[in-house]
Scaffold this motif. Structure first.
Motif, PDB file in Angstrom:
ATOM      1  N   LEU A  98      12.958  -2.818  -3.361  1.00 63.39           N
ATOM      2  CA  LEU A  98      11.826  -3.184  -2.493  1.00 63.39           C
ATOM      3  C   LEU A  98      12.327  -3.801  -1.180  1.00 63.39           C
ATOM      4  O   LEU A  98      11.713  -3.616  -0.126  1.00 63.39           O
ATOM      5  CB  LEU A  98      10.924  -4.180  -3.223  1.00 63.39           C
ATOM      6  N   ALA A  99      13.453  -4.516  -1.265  1.00 62.49           N
ATOM      7  CA  ALA A  99      14.000  -5.106  -0.042  1.00 62.49           C
ATOM      8  C   ALA A  99      14.432  -4.027   0.951  1.00 62.49           C
ATOM      9  O   ALA A  99      14.339  -4.204   2.171  1.00 62.49           O
ATOM     10  CB  ALA A  99      15.169  -6.023  -0.378  1.00 62.49           C
ATOM     11  N   GLN A 100      14.913  -2.882   0.412  1.00 65.21           N
ATOM     12  CA  GLN A 100      15.301  -1.786   1.298  1.00 65.21           C
ATOM     13  C   GLN A 100      14.108  -1.201   2.046  1.00 65.21           C
ATOM     14  O   GLN A 100      14.254  -0.694   3.159  1.00 65.21           O
ATOM     15  CB  GLN A 100      15.994  -0.685   0.487  1.00 65.21           C
ATOM     16  N   LEU A 101      12.942  -1.296   1.455  1.00 63.58           N
ATOM     17  CA  LEU A 101      11.745  -0.732   2.085  1.00 63.58           C
ATOM     18  C   LEU A 101      11.160  -1.646   3.158  1.00 63.58           C
ATOM     19  O   LEU A 101      10.149  -1.302   3.768  1.00 63.58           O
ATOM     20  CB  LEU A 101      10.680  -0.453   1.009  1.00 63.58           C
ATOM     21  N   GLN A 102      11.771  -2.829   3.356  1.00 63.58           N
ATOM     22  CA  GLN A 102      11.283  -3.716   4.399  1.00 63.58           C
ATOM     23  C   GLN A 102      11.537  -3.138   5.794  1.00 63.58           C
ATOM     24  O   GLN A 102      10.920  -3.566   6.772  1.00 63.58           O
ATOM     25  CB  GLN A 102      11.964  -5.085   4.286  1.00 63.58           C
ATOM     26  N   ASN A 103      12.433  -2.176   5.895  1.00 64.29           N
ATOM     27  CA  ASN A 103      12.706  -1.492   7.162  1.00 64.29           C
ATOM     28  C   ASN A 103      12.055  -0.116   7.130  1.00 64.29           C
ATOM     29  O   ASN A 103      12.549   0.799   6.465  1.00 64.29           O
ATOM     30  CB  ASN A 103      14.212  -1.362   7.380  1.00 64.29           C
ATOM     31  N   PRO A 104      10.938   0.085   7.837  1.00 69.96           N
ATOM     32  CA  PRO A 104      10.238   1.376   7.768  1.00 69.96           C
ATOM     33  C   PRO A 104      11.024   2.514   8.387  1.00 69.96           C
ATOM     34  O   PRO A 104      10.710   3.689   8.125  1.00 69.96           O
ATOM     35  CB  PRO A 104       8.942   1.104   8.540  1.00 69.96           C
ATOM     36  N   GLN A 105      12.046   2.207   9.175  1.00 73.39           N
ATOM     37  CA  GLN A 105      12.844   3.276   9.782  1.00 73.39           C
ATOM     38  C   GLN A 105      13.572   4.104   8.723  1.00 73.39           C
ATOM     39  O   GLN A 105      13.879   5.281   8.949  1.00 73.39           O
ATOM     40  CB  GLN A 105      13.864   2.674  10.767  1.00 73.39           C
ATOM     41  N   LEU A 106      13.859   3.475   7.570  1.00 75.12           N
ATOM     42  CA  LEU A 106      14.559   4.211   6.521  1.00 75.12           C
ATOM     43  C   LEU A 106      13.736   5.367   5.967  1.00 75.12           C
ATOM     44  O   LEU A 106      14.294   6.353   5.478  1.00 75.12           O
ATOM     45  CB  LEU A 106      14.936   3.251   5.384  1.00 75.12           C
ATOM     46  N   LEU A 107      12.416   5.261   6.073  1.00 68.62           N
ATOM     47  CA  LEU A 107      11.568   6.331   5.554  1.00 68.62           C
ATOM     48  C   LEU A 107      11.671   7.596   6.390  1.00 68.62           C
ATOM     49  O   LEU A 107      11.236   8.664   5.959  1.00 68.62           O
ATOM     50  CB  LEU A 107      10.112   5.855   5.503  1.00 68.62           C
ATOM     51  N   LEU A 108      12.231   7.486   7.599  1.00 65.78           N
ATOM     52  CA  LEU A 108      12.417   8.667   8.437  1.00 65.78           C
ATOM     53  C   LEU A 108      13.650   9.458   8.035  1.00 65.78           C
ATOM     54  O   LEU A 108      13.854  10.572   8.534  1.00 65.78           O
ATOM     55  CB  LEU A 108      12.529   8.253   9.913  1.00 65.78           C
ATOM     56  N   LEU A 128       4.921   9.139 -10.342  1.00 61.69           N
ATOM     57  CA  LEU A 128       4.309   9.742  -9.159  1.00 61.69           C
ATOM     58  C   LEU A 128       3.156   8.897  -8.644  1.00 61.69           C
ATOM     59  O   LEU A 128       2.983   8.720  -7.431  1.00 61.69           O
ATOM     60  CB  LEU A 128       3.827  11.155  -9.490  1.00 61.69           C
ATOM     61  N   THR A 129       2.398   8.309  -9.564  1.00 58.71           N
ATOM     62  CA  THR A 129       1.281   7.439  -9.157  1.00 58.71           C
ATOM     63  C   THR A 129       1.794   6.183  -8.456  1.00 58.71           C
ATOM     64  O   THR A 129       1.267   5.753  -7.420  1.00 58.71           O
ATOM     65  CB  THR A 129       0.451   7.057 -10.391  1.00 58.71           C
ATOM     66  N   ILE A 130       2.859   5.607  -9.005  1.00 58.20           N
ATOM     67  CA  ILE A 130       3.448   4.412  -8.381  1.00 58.20           C
ATOM     68  C   ILE A 130       3.993   4.751  -6.991  1.00 58.20           C
ATOM     69  O   ILE A 130       3.857   3.969  -6.048  1.00 58.20           O
ATOM     70  CB  ILE A 130       4.542   3.835  -9.287  1.00 58.20           C
ATOM     71  N   PHE A 131       4.610   5.944  -6.877  1.00 56.67           N
ATOM     72  CA  PHE A 131       5.166   6.349  -5.585  1.00 56.67           C
ATOM     73  C   PHE A 131       4.062   6.488  -4.534  1.00 56.67           C
ATOM     74  O   PHE A 131       4.225   6.049  -3.387  1.00 56.67           O
ATOM     75  CB  PHE A 131       5.921   7.671  -5.753  1.00 56.67           C
ATOM     76  N   ARG A 132       2.937   7.076  -4.914  1.00 59.59           N
ATOM     77  CA  ARG A 132       1.824   7.224  -3.967  1.00 59.59           C
ATOM     78  C   ARG A 132       1.270   5.865  -3.546  1.00 59.59           C
ATOM     79  O   ARG A 132       0.935   5.649  -2.380  1.00 59.59           O
ATOM     80  CB  ARG A 132       0.736   8.085  -4.588  1.00 59.59           C
ATOM     81  N   GLN A 133       1.166   4.946  -4.506  1.00 57.77           N
ATOM     82  CA  GLN A 133       0.681   3.616  -4.165  1.00 57.77           C
ATOM     83  C   GLN A 133       1.646   2.895  -3.216  1.00 57.77           C
ATOM     84  O   GLN A 133       1.223   2.183  -2.300  1.00 57.77           O
ATOM     85  CB  GLN A 133       0.483   2.800  -5.447  1.00 57.77           C
ATOM     86  N   LEU A 134       2.930   3.109  -3.428  1.00 61.12           N
ATOM     87  CA  LEU A 134       3.931   2.503  -2.546  1.00 61.12           C
ATOM     88  C   LEU A 134       3.820   3.057  -1.124  1.00 61.12           C
ATOM     89  O   LEU A 134       3.826   2.290  -0.150  1.00 61.12           O
ATOM     90  CB  LEU A 134       5.330   2.755  -3.108  1.00 61.12           C
ATOM     91  N   ILE A 135       3.702   4.371  -1.009  1.00 64.74           N
ATOM     92  CA  ILE A 135       3.592   4.989   0.317  1.00 64.74           C
ATOM     93  C   ILE A 135       2.319   4.516   1.021  1.00 64.74           C
ATOM     94  O   ILE A 135       2.310   4.240   2.233  1.00 64.74           O
ATOM     95  CB  ILE A 135       3.619   6.520   0.200  1.00 64.74           C
ATOM     96  N   GLU A 136       1.223   4.386   0.264  1.00 65.17           N
ATOM     97  CA  GLU A 136      -0.025   3.909   0.866  1.00 65.17           C
ATOM     98  C   GLU A 136       0.109   2.466   1.348  1.00 65.17           C
ATOM     99  O   GLU A 136      -0.397   2.099   2.420  1.00 65.17           O
ATOM    100  CB  GLU A 136      -1.160   4.019  -0.149  1.00 65.17           C
ATOM    101  N   ALA A 137       0.804   1.633   0.576  1.00 69.48           N
ATOM    102  CA  ALA A 137       1.031   0.243   0.999  1.00 69.48           C
ATOM    103  C   ALA A 137       1.894   0.196   2.273  1.00 69.48           C
ATOM    104  O   ALA A 137       1.651  -0.620   3.175  1.00 69.48           O
ATOM    105  CB  ALA A 137       1.700  -0.538  -0.133  1.00 69.48           C
ATOM    106  N   ILE A 138       2.875   1.074   2.347  1.00 66.95           N
ATOM    107  CA  ILE A 138       3.722   1.122   3.547  1.00 66.95           C
ATOM    108  C   ILE A 138       2.900   1.554   4.756  1.00 66.95           C
ATOM    109  O   ILE A 138       3.029   0.991   5.855  1.00 66.95           O
ATOM    110  CB  ILE A 138       4.921   2.067   3.311  1.00 66.95           C
ATOM    111  N   ARG A 139       2.037   2.561   4.581  1.00 70.51           N
ATOM    112  CA  ARG A 139       1.202   3.025   5.700  1.00 70.51           C
ATOM    113  C   ARG A 139       0.281   1.922   6.195  1.00 70.51           C
ATOM    114  O   ARG A 139       0.160   1.693   7.399  1.00 70.51           O
ATOM    115  CB  ARG A 139       0.381   4.242   5.260  1.00 70.51           C
ATOM    116  N   LEU A 140      -0.357   1.219   5.266  1.00 75.12           N
ATOM    117  CA  LEU A 140      -1.268   0.139   5.666  1.00 75.12           C
ATOM    118  C   LEU A 140      -0.517  -0.991   6.367  1.00 75.12           C
ATOM    119  O   LEU A 140      -0.978  -1.525   7.385  1.00 75.12           O
ATOM    120  CB  LEU A 140      -1.997  -0.400   4.434  1.00 75.12           C
ATOM    121  N   SER A 141       0.647  -1.339   5.838  1.00 76.73           N
ATOM    122  CA  SER A 141       1.424  -2.433   6.434  1.00 76.73           C
ATOM    123  C   SER A 141       1.914  -2.060   7.822  1.00 76.73           C
ATOM    124  O   SER A 141       1.848  -2.871   8.762  1.00 76.73           O
ATOM    125  CB  SER A 141       2.609  -2.777   5.531  1.00 76.73           C
ATOM    126  N   LEU A 142       2.391  -0.825   7.967  1.00 78.40           N
ATOM    127  CA  LEU A 142       2.883  -0.389   9.269  1.00 78.40           C
ATOM    128  C   LEU A 142       1.751  -0.283  10.274  1.00 78.40           C
ATOM    129  O   LEU A 142       1.904  -0.645  11.452  1.00 78.40           O
ATOM    130  CB  LEU A 142       3.599   0.957   9.112  1.00 78.40           C
TER     131      LEU A 142
END
Length: 292
Positions: A98-108, A128-142
């Motif tokens: 989760l700490a790695q996901l603090q940088n949204p540039q990594l998703l590129l 797959l459900t957890i992954f979708r929830q994670l991506i949605e949380a990243i989108r909202l946060s960004l």
């Protein structure tokens, strides 16, 4: 900037393009307008300095602005990420990942995204459900972080708009050319300076052309015109040529002009007798006798 701050993850591409066009038109008009305002507030002789200073401060402002806004966005993203993450994601994903996901540039990065998908696929059917929830949380946060930055920019622009209202109004110039400055009337100090310069040049030229001229003077004169005379000449030959061809010719005009200006009355008028005489001949005779 206000329209950009109102965008959400569900905003359509058409709205994004509209907001960017409005922002671009505003910035384009503002940049050129303030350039004219600043240049109009200073005299022509300082236009180069003023324009360079304006460009310099714009570069400094953009560099600092991007750094500050980027820091604010990252901090806002990390704060929003902690509140938007579902509890199931926090339980299923280790803290180091989760700490790695603090940088949204990594998703590129396609490799990093593939590793995340592979990891969640290994969690079983609910991965797959957890992954979708994670991506949605990243989108909202960004989205929250970016809109916060745009809203801060809107506040700064609003303050700038209010401050512009207090600028002193300076009428625009009516001409695109620099005003022609009137030549200053010659002063006794100017005449003396020209006479002294002409006398100095004449004395140096005469001294260099003497048969027993100082070798140091000839060497100095020779070193000032490298390449202008044949390299086969000695320092003595080049020094005498410089004295005759370069130094002596402007000496007489300097002394002549100072004598002509000095003959004028204090009020700037020239005696009638001086106008009827042949000034050039008289001046040259006076100059030659003066140098002698």
């Amino acid at each position: 900037m206000f329209l950009l701050s109102r965008m959400v993850p569900t905003t359509s591409e058409g709205e994004v393009v509209r907001n960017m066009i409005i922002t671009g038109l505003g910035i384009g008009v503002m940049m050129s307008l303030f350039t004219i305002v600043v240049q109009n507030a200073f005299p022509y002789k300082q236009l180069g300095e003023v324009t360079a200073s304006l460009t310099f401060f714009r570069s400094i402002g953009s560099t600092m602005g991007v750094a500050v806004m980027g820091t604010i966005m990252i901090n806002a993203y990390q704060t929003a990420m902690q509140s938007n993450l579902p509890a199931i994601v926090k339980r299923a994903v280790p803290a180091d990942r989760l700490a790695q996901l603090q940088n949204p540039q990594l998703l590129l990065s396609p490799d990093f995204l593939a590793k995340i998908q592979h990891y969640f696929a290994s969690l079983g059917p609910q991965g797959l459900t957890i992954f979708r929830q994670l991506i949605e949380a990243i989108r909202l946060s960004l989205s929250t972080a970016i809109t916060n930055v745009f809203f801060l920019g809107f506040i700064i622009m609003l303050v700038g708009l209010v401050s512009v209202l207090f600028l002193r109004e300076i009428p625009l110039r009516k001409s695109h050319t620099a005003p022609v400055a009137e030549a200053p009337a010659p002063t006794p100090g100017t005449n003396r300076s020209r006479a002294l310069l002409g006398l100095t040049l004449a004395l140096v030229a005469r001294e260099a052309q003497k048969p027993d001229a100082n070798p140091q003077i000839l060497e100095t004169l020779s070193s000032t015109v490298n390449g202008s005379y044949p390299h086969t000449w000695s320092d003595e030959q080049r020094g005498r040529a410089v004295a005759q061809d370069i130094i002596e010719p402007p000496a007489i005009p300097h002394i002549t002009s100072s004598i002509r200006n000095g003959a004028e009355h204090p009020n700037g008028s020239v005696p009638e007798a001086s106008l009827n005489a042949a000034p050039e001949a008289n001046d040259i005779l006076s100059t030659n006798s003066f140098i002698g």
